[in-house]
Scaffold this motif. Structure first.
Motif, PDB file in Angstrom:
ATOM      1  N   TYR A  16      -4.082  -8.575 -12.963  1.00 53.44           N
ATOM      2  CA  TYR A  16      -4.146  -7.441 -13.883  1.00 53.44           C
ATOM      3  C   TYR A  16      -3.759  -7.916 -15.275  1.00 53.44           C
ATOM      4  O   TYR A  16      -2.899  -8.770 -15.442  1.00 53.44           O
ATOM      5  CB  TYR A  16      -3.167  -6.359 -13.440  1.00 53.44           C
ATOM      6  CG  TYR A  16      -3.527  -5.692 -12.143  1.00 53.44           C
ATOM      7  CD1 TYR A  16      -4.461  -4.666 -12.107  1.00 53.44           C
ATOM      8  CD2 TYR A  16      -2.930  -6.086 -10.949  1.00 53.44           C
ATOM      9  CE1 TYR A  16      -4.785  -4.032 -10.919  1.00 53.44           C
ATOM     10  CE2 TYR A  16      -3.254  -5.453  -9.753  1.00 53.44           C
ATOM     11  CZ  TYR A  16      -4.178  -4.425  -9.746  1.00 53.44           C
ATOM     12  OH  TYR A  16      -4.494  -3.796  -8.580  1.00 53.44           O
ATOM     13  N   GLU A  70     -15.493  -1.336  -8.324  1.00 50.25           N
ATOM     14  CA  GLU A  70     -16.077  -0.005  -8.235  1.00 50.25           C
ATOM     15  C   GLU A  70     -16.764   0.377  -9.555  1.00 50.25           C
ATOM     16  O   GLU A  70     -17.849   0.948  -9.543  1.00 50.25           O
ATOM     17  CB  GLU A  70     -15.006   1.032  -7.862  1.00 50.25           C
ATOM     18  CG  GLU A  70     -14.576   0.962  -6.397  1.00 50.25           C
ATOM     19  CD  GLU A  70     -13.893  -0.330  -5.992  1.00 50.25           C
ATOM     20  OE1 GLU A  70     -13.107  -0.865  -6.799  1.00 50.25           O
ATOM     21  OE2 GLU A  70     -14.138  -0.834  -4.881  1.00 50.25           O
ATOM     22  N   SER A 128     -16.620   0.808   1.083  1.00 47.03           N
ATOM     23  CA  SER A 128     -15.207   1.078   1.365  1.00 47.03           C
ATOM     24  C   SER A 128     -14.999   1.347   2.859  1.00 47.03           C
ATOM     25  O   SER A 128     -13.998   0.939   3.438  1.00 47.03           O
ATOM     26  CB  SER A 128     -14.719   2.270   0.545  1.00 47.03           C
ATOM     27  OG  SER A 128     -15.455   3.425   0.851  1.00 47.03           O
ATOM     28  N   VAL A 146      -8.836  -7.446   5.092  1.00 51.40           N
ATOM     29  CA  VAL A 146      -7.625  -7.359   4.275  1.00 51.40           C
ATOM     30  C   VAL A 146      -7.433  -8.671   3.526  1.00 51.40           C
ATOM     31  O   VAL A 146      -8.225  -9.607   3.695  1.00 51.40           O
ATOM     32  CB  VAL A 146      -6.379  -7.079   5.148  1.00 51.40           C
ATOM     33  CG1 VAL A 146      -6.495  -5.740   5.845  1.00 51.40           C
ATOM     34  CG2 VAL A 146      -6.171  -8.180   6.170  1.00 51.40           C
ATOM     35  N   SER A 147      -6.374  -8.745   2.736  1.00 46.79           N
ATOM     36  CA  SER A 147      -6.055 -10.001   2.073  1.00 46.79           C
ATOM     37  C   SER A 147      -5.920 -11.086   3.131  1.00 46.79           C
ATOM     38  O   SER A 147      -5.197 -10.920   4.106  1.00 46.79           O
ATOM     39  CB  SER A 147      -4.744  -9.832   1.316  1.00 46.79           C
ATOM     40  OG  SER A 147      -4.197 -11.088   1.029  1.00 46.79           O
ATOM     41  N   ARG A 166     -12.371  -9.233  -4.098  1.00 49.73           N
ATOM     42  CA  ARG A 166     -11.139  -8.578  -4.515  1.00 49.73           C
ATOM     43  C   ARG A 166     -10.223  -8.338  -3.321  1.00 49.73           C
ATOM     44  O   ARG A 166      -9.031  -8.612  -3.364  1.00 49.73           O
ATOM     45  CB  ARG A 166     -11.492  -7.242  -5.190  1.00 49.73           C
ATOM     46  CG  ARG A 166     -10.332  -6.368  -5.611  1.00 49.73           C
ATOM     47  CD  ARG A 166      -9.919  -5.255  -4.649  1.00 49.73           C
ATOM     48  NE  ARG A 166     -10.966  -4.532  -3.996  1.00 49.73           N
ATOM     49  CZ  ARG A 166     -11.522  -3.424  -4.450  1.00 49.73           C
ATOM     50  NH1 ARG A 166     -11.168  -2.932  -5.596  1.00 49.73           N
ATOM     51  NH2 ARG A 166     -12.434  -2.800  -3.738  1.00 49.73           N
ATOM     52  N   PHE A 204      -8.426   3.498  -0.838  1.00 49.65           N
ATOM     53  CA  PHE A 204      -7.979   2.149  -1.190  1.00 49.65           C
ATOM     54  C   PHE A 204      -8.975   1.431  -2.097  1.00 49.65           C
ATOM     55  O   PHE A 204      -8.579   0.655  -2.961  1.00 49.65           O
ATOM     56  CB  PHE A 204      -7.726   1.322   0.073  1.00 49.65           C
ATOM     57  CG  PHE A 204      -6.446   1.683   0.774  1.00 49.65           C
ATOM     58  CD1 PHE A 204      -5.508   2.511   0.178  1.00 49.65           C
ATOM     59  CD2 PHE A 204      -6.162   1.180   2.038  1.00 49.65           C
ATOM     60  CE1 PHE A 204      -4.320   2.844   0.817  1.00 49.65           C
ATOM     61  CE2 PHE A 204      -4.983   1.506   2.690  1.00 49.65           C
ATOM     62  CZ  PHE A 204      -4.066   2.337   2.079  1.00 49.65           C
ATOM     63  N   SER A 205     -10.271   1.676  -1.894  1.00 54.36           N
ATOM     64  CA  SER A 205     -11.247   1.022  -2.772  1.00 54.36           C
ATOM     65  C   SER A 205     -11.128   1.576  -4.179  1.00 54.36           C
ATOM     66  O   SER A 205     -11.107   0.828  -5.148  1.00 54.36           O
ATOM     67  CB  SER A 205     -12.673   1.204  -2.252  1.00 54.36           C
ATOM     68  OG  SER A 205     -12.928   0.272  -1.233  1.00 54.36           O
ATOM     69  N   ALA A 207      -8.584   2.894  -5.484  1.00 57.98           N
ATOM     70  CA  ALA A 207      -7.292   2.502  -6.064  1.00 57.98           C
ATOM     71  C   ALA A 207      -7.290   1.008  -6.400  1.00 57.98           C
ATOM     72  O   ALA A 207      -6.297   0.493  -6.905  1.00 57.98           O
ATOM     73  CB  ALA A 207      -6.162   2.833  -5.108  1.00 57.98           C
ATOM     74  N   ASN A 208      -8.389   0.325  -6.105  1.00 58.31           N
ATOM     75  CA  ASN A 208      -8.533  -1.100  -6.436  1.00 58.31           C
ATOM     76  C   ASN A 208      -7.374  -1.929  -5.845  1.00 58.31           C
ATOM     77  O   ASN A 208      -6.778  -2.759  -6.522  1.00 58.31           O
ATOM     78  CB  ASN A 208      -8.592  -1.277  -7.959  1.00 58.31           C
ATOM     79  CG  ASN A 208      -9.055  -2.663  -8.367  1.00 58.31           C
ATOM     80  OD1 ASN A 208      -9.743  -3.344  -7.609  1.00 58.31           O
ATOM     81  ND2 ASN A 208      -8.666  -3.108  -9.554  1.00 58.31           N
ATOM     82  N   VAL A 209      -7.075  -1.673  -4.576  1.00 59.30           N
ATOM     83  CA  VAL A 209      -5.942  -2.344  -3.930  1.00 59.30           C
ATOM     84  C   VAL A 209      -6.252  -3.824  -3.694  1.00 59.30           C
ATOM     85  O   VAL A 209      -7.315  -4.169  -3.197  1.00 59.30           O
ATOM     86  CB  VAL A 209      -5.603  -1.666  -2.583  1.00 59.30           C
ATOM     87  CG1 VAL A 209      -4.574  -2.482  -1.818  1.00 59.30           C
ATOM     88  CG2 VAL A 209      -5.108  -0.250  -2.816  1.00 59.30           C
ATOM     89  N   LYS A 210      -5.328  -4.670  -4.092  1.00 53.31           N
ATOM     90  CA  LYS A 210      -5.475  -6.094  -3.840  1.00 53.31           C
ATOM     91  C   LYS A 210      -4.105  -6.741  -3.668  1.00 53.31           C
ATOM     92  O   LYS A 210      -3.085  -6.162  -4.074  1.00 53.31           O
ATOM     93  CB  LYS A 210      -6.278  -6.763  -4.940  1.00 53.31           C
ATOM     94  CG  LYS A 210      -5.805  -6.496  -6.352  1.00 53.31           C
ATOM     95  CD  LYS A 210      -6.820  -7.084  -7.329  1.00 53.31           C
ATOM     96  CE  LYS A 210      -6.591  -6.598  -8.734  1.00 53.31           C
ATOM     97  NZ  LYS A 210      -7.650  -7.012  -9.651  1.00 53.31           N
ATOM     98  N   PRO A 211      -4.071  -7.929  -3.077  1.00 51.54           N
ATOM     99  CA  PRO A 211      -2.774  -8.583  -2.888  1.00 51.54           C
ATOM    100  C   PRO A 211      -2.093  -8.824  -4.228  1.00 51.54           C
ATOM    101  O   PRO A 211      -2.758  -9.136  -5.212  1.00 51.54           O
ATOM    102  CB  PRO A 211      -3.140  -9.894  -2.190  1.00 51.54           C
ATOM    103  CG  PRO A 211      -4.593 -10.100  -2.457  1.00 51.54           C
ATOM    104  CD  PRO A 211      -5.180  -8.740  -2.555  1.00 51.54           C
ATOM    105  N   GLY A 268      -0.489  -6.626  -6.089  1.00 51.04           N
ATOM    106  CA  GLY A 268      -0.407  -5.458  -6.963  1.00 51.04           C
ATOM    107  C   GLY A 268       0.946  -4.766  -6.871  1.00 51.04           C
ATOM    108  O   GLY A 268       1.750  -5.026  -5.978  1.00 51.04           O
ATOM    109  N   ARG A 281      -3.342  -4.230   3.791  1.00 47.70           N
ATOM    110  CA  ARG A 281      -4.330  -4.669   2.803  1.00 47.70           C
ATOM    111  C   ARG A 281      -3.765  -5.769   1.897  1.00 47.70           C
ATOM    112  O   ARG A 281      -4.444  -6.691   1.494  1.00 47.70           O
ATOM    113  CB  ARG A 281      -4.729  -3.495   1.903  1.00 47.70           C
ATOM    114  CG  ARG A 281      -5.816  -2.620   2.419  1.00 47.70           C
ATOM    115  CD  ARG A 281      -7.163  -3.250   2.187  1.00 47.70           C
ATOM    116  NE  ARG A 281      -8.214  -2.437   2.759  1.00 47.70           N
ATOM    117  CZ  ARG A 281      -9.068  -1.734   2.039  1.00 47.70           C
ATOM    118  NH1 ARG A 281      -8.985  -1.738   0.734  1.00 47.70           N
ATOM    119  NH2 ARG A 281      -9.999  -1.038   2.628  1.00 47.70           N
ATOM    120  N   MET A 282      -2.468  -5.610   1.548  1.00 44.00           N
ATOM    121  CA  MET A 282      -1.849  -6.519   0.576  1.00 44.00           C
ATOM    122  C   MET A 282      -1.322  -7.780   1.244  1.00 44.00           C
ATOM    123  O   MET A 282      -1.001  -8.758   0.563  1.00 44.00           O
ATOM    124  CB  MET A 282      -0.714  -5.795  -0.147  1.00 44.00           C
ATOM    125  CG  MET A 282      -1.203  -4.642  -0.990  1.00 44.00           C
ATOM    126  SD  MET A 282       0.112  -3.467  -1.379  1.00 44.00           S
ATOM    127  CE  MET A 282       1.058  -4.421  -2.564  1.00 44.00           C
TER     128      MET A 282
END
Lengths: 365, 446
Positions: A6, A74, A93, A102-103, A123, B207-208, B210-214, B216, B235-236
């Motif tokens: 970010y 998105e 999604s 997941v990550s 991502r 979650f998509s 919210a742009n969730v990524k490791p 964050g 997810r993270m």
């Protein structure tokens, strides 16, 4: 790397999404002395440098504005140049959630197409995960490869020019950071191909052999689904299920609250005014019999009922004849939702299935 | 680190049954898990196989791996012989069972239960006959034999009948990895109110967007008791932090116990804060002062433990308060019954520029109100309400059709991007702008 970190402040060389309106989001690379020209104003890149992500920026000639947004998959899905039919967020999604991506996940995607889903995969899997993307159409491959490098996806994404239906998925020169169990060892697979059933037999070689592997085949036609399901069954995939996702977008709107008692009151008002007008007319006729035209002349007729209605004079509870902004405080409103005017009634069928390692692979714990 | 691919002792797992029922279990070695009419099995029997594996229950709590839960025919797995024991019913294969069928339903006469010669007593007797392995299939064979009109059914309806009986009599189960999606699926079935009727598709959408990524740093309101929190942590994958706002003195993340995450990881990632602390950061900060070393040394054991507990609590609270004061969160995610127009004025200043918000509700009206609030507020760009609904199909080639019924409720997700609108000096392009532009061009020329 816009997708894996970010940022707060815009710097030269950043990839910025210039938000013009809901349907116009323009990706730009911030470059010294360049100008973004749109129908909605001109915007100097120099001015963007040092501004915050999310800031509103006025046009350099005093009119128009844009918002300076950071990249997300998105938003990119809305703004990207379409090379092929794209996978929209409603579908992507759900696929990510249902396949537990997941990550850290290792994902295969074929074909790359416009690369919109690639961005979401990249991502989500992060630097711990890997994305193996395949595209058989050479110009599309070249374009996507350049785009992935430009967007910093190449850190976790390996794109290959390959017809997977003919030549399978196996790679012989995988860069070391991408290797697991001396190969690809995918946890999840997404096939967006015209004939996925031709690619399915090749998957065993690249699917992880130590865990359950999920697949989603994305096809617009029922005939394709039937062939895909047959191929999945024949190749040992289990728990096969096809679904489709209906996505809708709603907008909050306001609708004027119209009370029927106000309607009646207005009718009474009109009637009273007409009677009053007729009375005036009678009087004026009585006094000056020859001058008939004056009474009906709109310029002078404050008693003219048509005129009353159009100017909103008299009792006018719903603002007839006036230009009224939705939500105008002088009127009463009810909150309602409106659906987007054009909805996607069908994108594709999603066929899910799983490949289970053989029971002989049981490990002793 | 928990194992996400192999059925591992002392982890939680999701058991799926032929009836489409589900059960969350903790796999304690040497224990026996009872699945009601589907039988019982010993935990050790399933350990070491991959998650997703289906099993058939045999005698003495033993199991054997099978291809899948509802496969019509039990297929011999590799390295396994298929000998049929003497004196028992032989299993007919599906082809034989279904060989006699009708073109249509012309000859079907409804005579109610008389059509079945096998009584429920007979079925109970079969169940208790001691033949455990495969008893389900045998009962089904007997039921079909006893069904006077079975051969008058069409092939399709025979298969449907068979499937219904299988769901009832098969002594099978499968063991799935219990991820966030699976935990949600389980609660949607068992206690839908608890998860506000949220479906997998709504969770994915949330979650998509919210742009969730490791890595964050997220601001979360999760009133489900931890289902959303678990899915977010999953997810993270251990990287990043989640500030979780709760309305009671202490957070309720009870369902996180299903996650099998270590206390260390939960501590590192999840930073609970209550609304009072969130809003009145300065007043709620704890002014902590360490006691001198020698004082600590001389404390009694219980007092010492208490001292360290208090110290940790103060540090935790001050840390989360610092995180909130610092703001600049990478997203705001909400699954809550709170009135959003009252919540958002506290939240919006804390969300970083160009970062998304994603708010779930099972009622569109609540989000409608929120969207109106945001349109006036202007700090969220292009707020919209999204709805996603999955339609499931019967997936058999030649007989594809959507399932006949499904859940009525959908959920909705409101999303938009945090922006900094200019207070003045902005002229939108629209009515009157061309006149203005012309006037400007004129002045530039002169």
């Amino acid at each position: 790397m816009p997708f894996n970190s970010y940022k707060d402040i815009i710097e030269e060389g950043d990839l910025v999404l210039a938000y013009i309106n809901r349907n116009h989001i323009k990706p730009i690379r911030v470059t010294k002395d360049e100008i973004l020209n749109t129908r909605y104003g001109c915007f100097e890149h120099n001015e963007m440098i040092g501004m915050s992500y999310g800031e509103q920026m006025g046009g350099s000639r005093g009119y128009g504005y844009i918002y300076l947004l950071a990249f997300t998959p998105e938003l990119w899905t809305v703004s990207l140049p379409h090379r092929t039919q794209i996978v929209y967020t409603h579908d992507s999604s759900y696929i990510i959630q249902r396949l537990n991506i997941v990550s850290g996940s290792r994902v295969i995607e074929a074909g790359t197409g416009s690369g919109s889903f690639s961005h979401a995969f990249s991502r989500t899997v992060g630097l711990e995960g890997k994305l193996f993307s395949y595209e058989f159409h050479e110009p599309r491959f070249i374009e996507a490869k350049a785009e992935f490098e430009d967007h910093g996806l190449d850190k976790n994404t390996l794109i290959t020019h390959r017809d997977v239906c003919k030549d399978g998925f196996e790679l012989h020169d995988i860069p070391q950071p991408f290797v697991k169990d001396s190969g690809i060892a995918a946890d999840a697979i997404f096939l967006d191909l015209p004939s996925p059933w031709e690619a399915i037999p090749h998957l065993k070689a690249v699917a992880s052999s130590t865990r359950r592997v999920g697949i989603c085949c994305f096809s617009p036609c029922m005939e394709q689904v039937v062939k895909t399901v047959t191929a999945l069954n024949e190749n040992g995939w289990v728990d096969v299920e096809m679904v489709e996702v209906a996505g809708r977008r709603w907008e909050a709107r306001k609708e004027m609250l119209k009370d029927v008692n106000d309607v009646i009151k207005r009718l009474k008002d009109i009637q009273a005014r007409r009677n009053q007008g007729l009375e005036l007319l009678k009087q004026s006729r009585a006094s000056t019999p020859g001058e008939k035209r004056e009474a009906s002349n709109p310029e002078s007729g404050e008693a003219n009922p048509v005129k009353v209605q159009n100017t909103g004079m008299g009792f006018n509870p719903f603002g007839r004849g006036l230009r009224i902004k939705e939500g105008d405080e002088k009127f009463e409103w009810r909150d309602v939702t409106g659906i987007e005017p054009d909805i996607k009634t069908h994108t594709s069928y999603l066929t899910f299935a799983y490949l289970q390692p053989p029971p002989s692979a049981r490990v002793s714990l | 680190m928990k194992n996400t691919s192999i059925i591992t002792p002392n982890q939680h797992a999701l058991i799926r049954l032929p009836s489409e029922g589900m059960k969350v279990v903790e796999l304690k070695p040497d224990q026996i898990i009872n699945l009601g009419k589907f039988g019982s099995f010993k935990v050790n029997e399933i350990l070491g196989y991959s998650y997703g594996q289906a099993f058939e229950i045999l005698d003495d709590y033993m199991v054997r791996p099978i291809k899948s839960l509802m496969e019509d025919q039990v297929q011999p797995m590799e390295n396994e012989s298929t000998q049929e024991e003497e004196g028992q019913f032989t299993r007919k294969d599906i082809a034989t069972i279904l060989s006699e069928s009708s073109e249509n339903n012309q000859f079907i006469i409804d005579v109610g239960s008389q059509i079945q010669k096998l009584s429920s007593d007979d079925i109970d007797k079969l169940k208790n006959s001691g033949v455990s392995s495969d008893v389900g299939q045998q009962i089904i064979d007997k039921i079909i034999e006893g069904h006077a009109g079975f051969d008058k059914k069409t092939l399709f309806s025979q298969q449907k009948y068979l499937k219904r009986k299988q769901a009832k009599f098969f002594r099978r189960f499968s063991v799935d990895y219990l991820g966030g999606s699976q935990l949600l699926e389980y609660f949607l079935e068992k206690d839908n109110q608890r998860v506000f009727d949220m479906t997998t598709e709504s969770l994915g959408l949330l979650f998509s967007y919210a742009n969730v990524k490791p890595g964050g740093k997220y601001l979360l309101i999760d009133e489900t008791g931890g289902v959303i929190l678990y899915a977010l942590m999953e997810r993270m994958n251990g990287e990043g932090s989640i500030v979780s706002i709760h309305e009671n003195e202490h957070p309720n993340h009870i369902l996180l116990r299903n996650s099998d995450y270590t206390d260390e990881m939960i501590d590192r990632m999840v930073k609970p804060i209550n609304w009072l602390q969130f809003v009145e950061t300065n007043a709620e900060k704890i002014n902590w002062k360490d006691e001198p070393e020698d004082v600590i040394e001389n404390m009694k054991a219980t007092r010492k433990a208490q001292y360290y507990r208090q110290k940790k609590r103060a540090q935790d609270i001050n840390h989360v308060i610092d995180l909130v004061s610092e703001g600049n969160f990478d997203a705001f995610i909400s699954v809550s019954k709170l009135h959003m127009p009252s919540v958002l004025p506290y939240i919006l200043p804390k969300v970083g520029g160009s970062r998304p918000i994603a708010i779930y509700s099972e009622y569109k009206e609540r989000l409608l109100e929120t969207q109106h609030f945001l349109s006036v507020d202007r700090r969220i760009l292009a707020p919209s309400i999204y709805e996603s609904k999955v339609r499931h199909y019967q997936t058999i080639p030649g007989r594809m059709h959507p399932v006949m019924s499904s859940r009525g409720l959908d959920g909705y997700v409101l999303t938009g991007t945090r922006v900094y609108p200019k207070q003045e000096g902005i002229t939108a392009v629209g009515r009157g702008i061309s006149k203005k532009r012309r006037a400007q061009d004129e002045t530039e020329k002169s």
